[in-house]
Enzyme design. Structure first.
Site, PDB file in Angstrom:
ATOM      1  N   ARG A  44      -3.277 -10.280   5.036  1.00 46.49           N
ATOM      2  CA  ARG A  44      -3.866 -10.252   3.697  1.00 46.49           C
ATOM      3  C   ARG A  44      -2.820  -9.679   2.746  1.00 46.49           C
ATOM      4  O   ARG A  44      -2.429  -8.511   2.881  1.00 46.49           O
ATOM      5  CB  ARG A  44      -5.142  -9.406   3.686  1.00 46.49           C
ATOM      6  CG  ARG A  44      -5.878  -9.388   2.354  1.00 46.49           C
ATOM      7  CD  ARG A  44      -7.130  -8.519   2.444  1.00 46.49           C
ATOM      8  NE  ARG A  44      -7.901  -8.542   1.205  1.00 46.49           N
ATOM      9  CZ  ARG A  44      -7.677  -7.740   0.158  1.00 46.49           C
ATOM     10  NH1 ARG A  44      -6.703  -6.835   0.208  1.00 46.49           N
ATOM     11  NH2 ARG A  44      -8.430  -7.827  -0.934  1.00 46.49           N
ATOM     12  N   LYS A  82       0.819  -1.209   0.000  1.00 45.75           N
ATOM     13  CA  LYS A  82       0.000   0.000   0.000  1.00 45.75           C
ATOM     14  C   LYS A  82       0.860   1.269   0.000  1.00 45.75           C
ATOM     15  O   LYS A  82       2.059   1.235   0.267  1.00 45.75           O
ATOM     16  CB  LYS A  82      -0.971  -0.015   1.185  1.00 45.75           C
ATOM     17  CG  LYS A  82      -2.095  -1.019   0.987  1.00 45.75           C
ATOM     18  CD  LYS A  82      -3.133  -0.963   2.088  1.00 45.75           C
ATOM     19  CE  LYS A  82      -4.303  -1.900   1.773  1.00 45.75           C
ATOM     20  NZ  LYS A  82      -5.323  -1.921   2.843  1.00 45.75           N
TER      21      LYS A  82
END
Length: 275
Positions: free
Chosen positions: A255, A221
């Site tokens: 995740r 991210k």
């Protein structure tokens, strides 16, 4: 720390790795990567070989500012792939990343086991009722607004306390409906600045007061790549570094886009806490 996936118990006392399969053209890292069902199935097979514990399939891009698509388009993107995955890999535990109850219902009917909802029921008033009726595990994420508006909704009185309060209300709402298997996701990158993401990760242990398994999704991210002045394709090393922090601060599920490296991280973490 055990969740019931259609009669199969998944023990989360040892951290698990959730591999991401994005069936979207515009996800921030792997959007458009899988151009057909064959490529998607090859990716799933690779992730299984790399040690994936759970597959998370998403057909709606939730990156900041992503285009909103219809329910029909979301189902169109995933239905064929999901049916083939359940046929080819019948022992695989499958999570569906959706905030829509009708997509959730269709997915569970087609063989999925878990619903992963970025809105914790806020974007579809029927979602929690469906979860209660179907009794599948429910991952509730913290987010304010929608993927289209969340980047402008980063104001908090006290970030970690506000998130705990949010989840405490959501847990009460879910329990009142009879939902048993709950997990929480603090929502890294969702209505949070880079500094807020680091603050949240640093204080992740505070969420353990909710007595629920914590899922952390920080893989590749912008918190990582913008801090390091690189791009998402170069953010694997940073992802591994922060995944270890997430494990040490209480995460039960990682995740990730890169299963092999995440499994190595879990193995090293387990060895660390044993000694």
């Amino acid at each position: 720390m055990t969740i019931n996936c259609k009669g199969r118990l998944l023990d989360l006392s040892t951290p698990k790795v959730m591999g991401v399969l994005n069936l979207t053209p515009d996800s921030f890292y792997d959007g458009g990567k899988f151009k057909n069902d064959k490529e998607a199935l090859e990716q799933v097979e690779k992730n299984i070989q790399d040690g994936m514990d759970i597959l998370d399939i998403g057909a709606y891009s939730s990156r900041p500012g992503a285009d909103h698509i219809s329910e029909e388009e979301e189902l169109k993107r995933q239905s064929s792939v999901l049916q083939q995955i359940t046929k080819e890999f019948p022992d695989l535990i499958i999570s569906i990343d959706t905030f829509r109850s009708e997509v959730a219902k269709a997915s569970i009917d087609q063989g999925a086991h878990i619903i992963n909802d970025i809105s914790a029921g806020n974007l579809d008033a029927n979602m929690m009722d469906f979860i209660a009726d179907s009794q599948v595990p429910y991952i509730m994420m913290h987010m304010k607004g929608t993927p289209q508006t969340m980047k402008n909704m980063t104001s908090y009185e006290h970030l970690v306390t506000d998130i705990i309060y949010y989840f405490s209300k959501k847990v009460l709402e879910a329990r009142a409906r009879g939902i048993n298997d709950l997990l929480i996701d603090p929502g890294f990158g969702f209505a949070k600045t880079i500094d807020q993401n680091f603050e949240l990760l640093n204080h992740l242990k505070a969420l353990k007061s909710l007595n629920l398994p914590i899922l952390s999704g920080i893989s590749r991210k912008s918190t990582i790549y913008k801090t390091l002045n690189i791009d998402a394709k170069e953010a694997l090393n940073g992802t591994t570094a922060l995944n270890m922090v997430a494990l040490m601060n209480g995460s039960s599920i990682l995740r990730v886009h890169d299963v092999f490296e995440a499994k190595q991280c879990v193995t090293l973490y387990q060895k660390l806490i044993e000694n």
